[in-house]
Design a protein around this motif. Structure first.
Motif, PDB file in Angstrom:
ATOM      1  N   VAL A   1      -5.833   6.395  -5.145  1.00 16.09           N
ATOM      2  CA  VAL A   1      -4.458   5.878  -5.021  1.00 16.09           C
ATOM      3  C   VAL A   1      -4.466   4.463  -4.446  1.00 16.09           C
ATOM      4  CG1 VAL A   1      -2.235   6.177  -3.869  1.00 16.09           C
ATOM      5  CG2 VAL A   1      -3.417   8.161  -4.809  1.00 16.09           C
ATOM      6  N   HIS A   2      -5.230   4.262  -3.395  1.00 21.93           N
ATOM      7  CA  HIS A   2      -5.230   2.947  -2.771  1.00 21.93           C
ATOM      8  C   HIS A   2      -6.120   1.958  -3.532  1.00 21.93           C
ATOM      9  CE1 HIS A   2      -4.535  -0.025   0.247  1.00 21.93           C
ATOM     10  NE2 HIS A   2      -5.832  -0.185   0.439  1.00 21.93           N
TER      11      HIS A   2
ATOM     12  N   ALA B   1       0.829  -1.209   0.000  1.00 21.11           N
ATOM     13  CA  ALA B   1       0.000   0.000   0.000  1.00 21.11           C
ATOM     14  C   ALA B   1       0.860   1.254   0.000  1.00 21.11           C
ATOM     15  CB  ALA B   1      -0.933  -0.004   1.206  1.00 21.11           C
TER      16      ALA B   1
ATOM     17  N   ASP C   1     -10.042  10.159  -4.484  1.00 27.17           N
ATOM     18  CA  ASP C   1      -8.677   9.653  -4.346  1.00 27.17           C
ATOM     19  C   ASP C   1      -8.683   8.147  -4.608  1.00 27.17           C
ATOM     20  OD1 ASP C   1      -6.215   8.750  -3.593  1.00 27.17           O
ATOM     21  OD2 ASP C   1      -6.251   9.610  -1.571  1.00 27.17           O
TER      22      ASP C   1
ATOM     23  N   SER D   1      -1.822   7.019  -8.196  1.00 28.40           N
ATOM     24  CA  SER D   1      -0.353   7.022  -8.291  1.00 28.40           C
ATOM     25  C   SER D   1       0.048   5.731  -8.975  1.00 28.40           C
ATOM     26  CB  SER D   1       0.301   7.028  -6.911  1.00 28.40           C
ATOM     27  OG  SER D   1      -0.289   7.952  -6.066  1.00 28.40           O
TER      28      SER D   1
ATOM     29  N   ASN E   1      -6.291   3.935   2.754  1.00 30.81           N
ATOM     30  CA  ASN E   1      -4.961   3.313   2.687  1.00 30.81           C
ATOM     31  C   ASN E   1      -4.558   2.725   4.043  1.00 30.81           C
ATOM     32  OD1 ASN E   1      -4.637   6.010   3.772  1.00 30.81           O
ATOM     33  ND2 ASN E   1      -2.454   5.672   3.643  1.00 30.81           N
TER      34      ASN E   1
ATOM     35  N   ASN F   1       3.245  12.832  -8.760  1.00 29.83           N
ATOM     36  CA  ASN F   1       2.575  11.983  -7.758  1.00 29.83           C
ATOM     37  C   ASN F   1       1.203  12.581  -7.471  1.00 29.83           C
ATOM     38  OD1 ASN F   1       3.002  14.096  -5.770  1.00 29.83           O
ATOM     39  ND2 ASN F   1       5.117  13.407  -5.772  1.00 29.83           N
ATOM     40  N   MET F   2       0.408  11.861  -6.698  1.00 32.78           N
ATOM     41  CA  MET F   2      -0.956  12.320  -6.420  1.00 32.78           C
ATOM     42  C   MET F   2      -0.967  13.605  -5.599  1.00 32.78           C
ATOM     43  SD  MET F   2      -3.182  12.419  -3.694  1.00 32.78           S
ATOM     44  CE  MET F   2      -4.928  12.495  -3.405  1.00 32.78           C
ATOM     45  N   THR F   3      -0.055  13.703  -4.640  1.00 28.31           N
ATOM     46  CA  THR F   3      -0.071  14.872  -3.741  1.00 28.31           C
ATOM     47  C   THR F   3       0.161  16.153  -4.536  1.00 28.31           C
ATOM     48  OG1 THR F   3       0.783  13.482  -1.962  1.00 28.31           O
ATOM     49  CG2 THR F   3       0.963  15.858  -1.646  1.00 28.31           C
TER      50      THR F   3
ATOM     51  N   HIS G   1      -6.612   9.739   3.283  1.00 28.15           N
ATOM     52  CA  HIS G   1      -5.183  10.083   3.366  1.00 28.15           C
ATOM     53  C   HIS G   1      -5.089  11.608   3.388  1.00 28.15           C
ATOM     54  CE1 HIS G   1      -1.064  10.624   1.782  1.00 28.15           C
ATOM     55  NE2 HIS G   1      -0.832   9.337   2.002  1.00 28.15           N
TER      56      HIS G   1
ATOM     57  N   TYR H   1       2.827   4.268  -9.043  1.00 26.67           N
ATOM     58  CA  TYR H   1       3.763   3.417  -8.284  1.00 26.67           C
ATOM     59  C   TYR H   1       3.044   2.545  -7.255  1.00 26.67           C
ATOM     60  CZ  TYR H   1       3.710   6.415  -4.095  1.00 26.67           C
ATOM     61  OH  TYR H   1       3.326   7.105  -2.965  1.00 26.67           O
ATOM     62  N   LYS H   2       1.715   2.709  -7.153  1.00 26.32           N
ATOM     63  CA  LYS H   2       0.940   1.792  -6.308  1.00 26.32           C
ATOM     64  C   LYS H   2       0.257   0.732  -7.169  1.00 26.32           C
ATOM     65  CE  LYS H   2       1.335   4.620  -2.706  1.00 26.32           C
ATOM     66  NZ  LYS H   2       0.855   5.161  -1.543  1.00 26.32           N
TER      67      LYS H   2
ATOM     68  N   ALA I   1      -3.376  13.577   1.854  1.00 21.86           N
ATOM     69  CA  ALA I   1      -3.188  14.200   0.539  1.00 21.86           C
ATOM     70  C   ALA I   1      -4.516  14.549  -0.124  1.00 21.86           C
ATOM     71  CB  ALA I   1      -2.392  13.275  -0.379  1.00 21.86           C
TER      72      ALA I   1
HETATM   73  C1  PLP Z   1      -4.851   6.742  -0.370  1.00 24.92           C
HETATM   74  C2  PLP Z   1      -3.656   7.577  -0.706  1.00 24.92           C
HETATM   75  N1  PLP Z   1      -3.852   8.809  -1.185  1.00 24.92           N
HETATM   76  C3  PLP Z   1      -2.826   9.602  -1.527  1.00 24.92           C
HETATM   77  C4  PLP Z   1      -1.515   9.185  -1.374  1.00 24.92           C
HETATM   78  C5  PLP Z   1      -0.416  10.091  -1.793  1.00 24.92           C
HETATM   79  O1  PLP Z   1       0.100   9.623  -3.006  1.00 24.92           O
HETATM   80  P1  PLP Z   1       1.445  10.165  -3.631  1.00 24.92           P
HETATM   81  O2  PLP Z   1       2.565   9.511  -2.895  1.00 24.92           O
HETATM   82  O3  PLP Z   1       1.376   9.737  -5.064  1.00 24.92           O
HETATM   83  O4  PLP Z   1       1.464  11.630  -3.478  1.00 24.92           O
HETATM   84  C6  PLP Z   1      -1.255   7.909  -0.856  1.00 24.92           C
HETATM   85  C7  PLP Z   1       0.118   7.469  -0.646  1.00 24.92           C
HETATM   86  O5  PLP Z   1       0.392   6.653   0.205  1.00 24.92           O
HETATM   87  C8  PLP Z   1      -2.358   7.086  -0.527  1.00 24.92           C
HETATM   88  O6  PLP Z   1      -2.181   5.844  -0.049  1.00 24.92           O
END
Ligand code: PLP
Length: 409
Positions: free
Chosen positions: A203-204, A33, A201, A224, A176, A94-96, A123, A226-227, A125
């Motif tokens: 990402v997860h 994760a 979001d 993201s 996450n 990246n997402m952030t 998260h 990379y996940k 972010a």
């Molecule tokens: C659910 C979730 N949102 C956002 C992020 C942030 O992603 P990034 O590292 O691409 O900025 C993460 C990173 O762990 C995440 O798990």
């Protein structure tokens, strides 16, 4: 999202594991994760891109045209992964970074009295960029609270939060920290009924099952790579027509088209070559035939089944260990589990597991508000074991045995 009868993975998990050079013999990787490993095809694609004669974008000569094709291929790949139009895909580091960018852009016309809704499940972010943007605009932040007993974020958590002043609702497709998958569609429907935009979001969620941005009702969906077995990059998808309405801060001479005008500076082209390779690799996980999008849906549906089996084995095993307390018990969830072992600091546990070559994370994993709601911020958060496609039953057995031994001691 469910997509009819699931197709099986085309090869065994052991074969899939052998495609990941980073999966070192004897190491248990339950940290997916925080970022997944990448298969060889992705490593090769990144290396090949660097080996080829590279150049900046939009030139007339062959190397530059190849770079332009690389970015177009990455956008197509993301559109196939998430469902949507490649012309609405914005790539970034990246997402952030993408979310801060979108928050600055979307909040440009927010005014005092406007409102934005964030959740305590998310998260940080997908929280802080909106909170800071609201502060700058004089807008009000409203919080949808998850239930720490169940770990769920019911749609009723949004009761009384939405009005014609709501400009945006930011919500995660999956936590996450504890894996909760809220009913995003029900939430976005309510947001839209109030006239608000939705920022989801993913990402997860994205590596854990099929995603369809339109079905989720996400005006913006961000992830993201990379996940999801790809290199370190981020991607946002939206309807290009919506992006056309927005005016991000940009350099005067940089392209003004959509989606280019949202992308800042020179992209990491070699990584974007890897993004397309990662999506192709996912598409090849089953024997399904059809478009790449259809093969991806089949692959992620088969992945979801594999993860579900491991998730339930992990939950059963951890709940049977005395002194282990699981955080939340959401009904719809990914294979990510947070837990504490009473009397032990989470980083002590993670350190002891690391000595046994078992990789897990300890802390809040930036699920900052969630850990505060669980009352764990001052005691080191929790231990997070996250199961992704390349994990197998042997990883769980090692984890369960080691945690049981530490909890006994
Ligand atoms: C659910 C979730 N949102 C956002 C992020 C942030 O992603 P990034 O590292 O691409 O900025 C993460 C990173 O762990 C995440 O798990």
């Amino acid at each position: 999202m469910q997509t009819g009868p699931a197709t099986l993975l085309s090869r065994s998990i052991e074969k899939i594991r052998s495609e990941f050079p980073g999966l070192v013999e004897g190491e248990v990787r339950l940290d997916g994760a925080a970022g997944t490993l990448v298969p060889s095809t992705v490593i090769d694609a990144v290396a090949d891109a660097l080996r080829l004669s590279m150049a900046n974008l939009h030139g007339e000569f062959a190397a530059s045209q190849h770079s332009t094709e690389t970015i177009i291929a990455a956008r197509r790949a993301i559109a196939d992964l998430l469902g949507g139009n490649p012309d609405g895909v914005v790539l970034g580091p990246n997402m952030t970074t993408l979310t801060f960018h979108l928050a600055a852009t979307l909040s440009a016309d927010w005014e005092p009295g406007d409102e934005v809704v964030v959740t305590s499940l998310d998260h940080d972010a997908n929280v802080r960029p909106w909170v800071l943007a609201a502060e700058r605009a004089g807008a009000t932040v409203r919080w949808a609270e998850f239930d720490p007993d169940t770990g769920e974020l019911p749609t009723t958590a949004f009761d009384g939060l939405l009005s014609d002043r709501t400009r945006l609702v930011a919500v995660t497709a999956a936590s996450n920290a504890i894996g909760t998958k809220p009913d995003v569609r029900a939430i976005t429907d309510r947001a839209h009924a109030a006239g608000a935009l939705t920022y989801v979001d993913g990402v997860h969620a994205t590596s854990h099952g099929p995603i369809d941005v339109a079905a989720l009702g996400a005006d913006f969906y961000v992830c993201s790579t990379y996940k999801v077995f790809g290199p370190h990059a981020g991607a946002l998808i939206a309807d290009p027509a919506r992006l056309e309405q927005l005016k991000p801060a940009k350099l005067a001479p940089s392209p003004n088209d959509v989606p280019d005008r949202f992308e800042r500076g020179t992209p990491a082209l070699e990584l974007l070559a890897g993004v397309a390779a990662a999506v192709d690799w996912i598409a090849g996980l089953t024997d399904a035939v059809g478009t790449r999008r259809e093969r991806i849906l089949a692959a992620l549906s088969a992945t979801e089944q594999h993860l579900d089996t491991l998730l339930h084995a992990a939950l059963d095993g951890l709940s049977a260990i005395p002194n282990v307390r699981l955080l939340g018990a959401p009904r719809h969830r990914t294979s990510t589990i947070s837990f504490v072992v009473e009397g032990h600091h989470p980083s002590e546990i993670a350190g002891k597991l690391a000595q046994q070559h078992i990789a897990v994370w300890a802390g809040d994993n930036y699920a900052y508000e969630l850990m505060r709601r669980f009352g764990l911020s001052d005691s080191g958060g929790a231990i997070r074991a996250s199961i992704v496609l390349y994990n197998h039953r042997g990883d769980l057995d090692r984890l369960l045995e080691a945690v049981a031994e530490i909890a006994r001691g």
